[in-house]
Design a protein around this motif. Sequence first.
Motif, short mmCIF file in Angstrom:
data_model
loop_
_atom_site.label_atom_id
_atom_site.label_comp_id
_atom_site.label_asym_id
_atom_site.label_seq_id
_atom_site.Cartn_x
_atom_site.Cartn_y
_atom_site.Cartn_z
N ALA A 1 9.93 -12.06 35.49
CA ALA A 1 9.51 -11.78 34.09
C ALA A 1 9.03 -10.16 33.95
CB ALA A 1 8.31 -12.56 33.52
N GLY A 2 9.03 -9.53 35.06
CA GLY A 2 8.66 -8.18 35.25
C GLY A 2 7.13 -7.80 35.27
N THR A 3 6.39 -8.75 36.10
CA THR A 3 4.98 -8.52 36.06
C THR A 3 4.50 -9.30 37.42
OG1 THR A 3 3.06 -8.53 34.73
CG2 THR A 3 4.41 -10.87 34.58
N SER A 4 3.13 -9.32 37.19
CA SER A 4 2.43 -10.02 38.48
C SER A 4 1.09 -10.24 38.15
CB SER A 4 2.35 -8.92 39.70
OG SER A 4 1.51 -9.60 40.74
N ALA A 5 0.57 -11.26 38.77
CA ALA A 5 -0.91 -11.78 38.43
C ALA A 5 -1.81 -10.47 38.87
CB ALA A 5 -1.14 -13.06 38.97
N ASP A 6 -1.51 -9.80 39.93
CA ASP A 6 -2.03 -8.70 40.46
C ASP A 6 -2.01 -7.46 39.63
OD1 ASP A 6 -2.78 -6.16 42.01
OD2 ASP A 6 -2.64 -7.40 43.78
N PRO A 7 -3.02 -7.07 39.09
CA PRO A 7 -3.02 -5.80 38.06
C PRO A 7 -1.96 -4.66 38.93
CG PRO A 7 -4.92 -6.66 37.66
CD PRO A 7 -4.48 -7.45 38.96
N ALA A 8 -2.33 -4.33 40.20
CA ALA A 8 -1.77 -3.26 40.77
C ALA A 8 -0.37 -3.59 40.77
CB ALA A 8 -2.34 -3.00 42.25
N ILE A 9 0.15 -4.82 41.36
CA ILE A 9 1.67 -5.11 41.48
C ILE A 9 2.22 -4.99 40.00
CG2 ILE A 9 3.21 -6.74 42.39
CD1 ILE A 9 1.05 -7.07 44.43
N ALA A 10 1.55 -5.55 39.34
CA ALA A 10 2.12 -5.53 37.82
C ALA A 10 2.63 -3.94 37.26
CB ALA A 10 1.39 -6.12 36.85
N ALA A 11 1.54 -3.16 37.57
CA ALA A 11 1.76 -1.74 37.04
C ALA A 11 2.81 -1.28 37.86
CB ALA A 11 0.42 -1.01 37.39
N ILE A 12 3.08 -1.33 39.21
CA ILE A 12 4.04 -0.84 39.95
C ILE A 12 5.58 -1.50 39.70
CG2 ILE A 12 4.16 -2.18 42.11
CD1 ILE A 12 3.80 1.63 42.31
N ILE A 13 5.60 -2.57 39.37
CA ILE A 13 6.76 -3.45 38.86
C ILE A 13 7.08 -2.58 37.60
CG2 ILE A 13 7.81 -5.56 37.76
CD1 ILE A 13 6.28 -6.86 40.22
N ALA A 14 6.06 -2.46 36.49
CA ALA A 14 6.26 -1.74 35.20
C ALA A 14 7.00 -0.51 35.09
CB ALA A 14 5.08 -1.88 34.49
N LEU A 15 6.27 0.18 36.42
CA LEU A 15 6.97 1.63 36.68
C LEU A 15 8.44 1.38 37.08
CD1 LEU A 15 6.74 4.59 37.08
CD2 LEU A 15 6.14 4.17 39.53
#
Length: 176
Positions: free
Chosen positions: A103-117
Amino acid sequence: MPRLTRLTPDTAIGSSRDLLADLVSRHGRIGDMVSTMAHSPAVLGGYLQLSRAMGRAKLDRRTSERISIAVQTVQGCRLCLDAHVSAARAMGVDEEEIERAHAGTSADPAIAAIIALALQIYREPMSITDEQITALRAHGYSDRAIADVVGVVALNILTGAFNLLAGLTPGSDTGA
């Protein structure tokens, strides 16, 4: 059904023959993607060099696999997606995080941010902002790790696009 034929060290020519022979001697087997890439020594050599270089990336491998899952979900290469899901599982990424990566995200905000990038790099790199980079640094990412995201995305674009062009799908890999 594959659209391009596989090559072997016996059927390839020029530098592709040498590259394939080296890979077979070191690994005993090569997959469909690599043997099909051998039609273009430039593509095969570029893939091998980028792949080796990304093996030295600063970005955590569990994170880069989640990025790869997100990119391949969008790109649509089922062969790549299956490989990255398997790699993520082998590294201990749980099923919920794998689904989040789809889905292009993660429960971990840091990982979610790098996936979004990574997805922005894939879709529309002009939309990346200074604030995003600052936020990634605040999450603990170094400039090197942030730069590595471009390499992860580029490698995924190369392999996914090639497999889609060549018609390679899960189950079509017969080895060499």
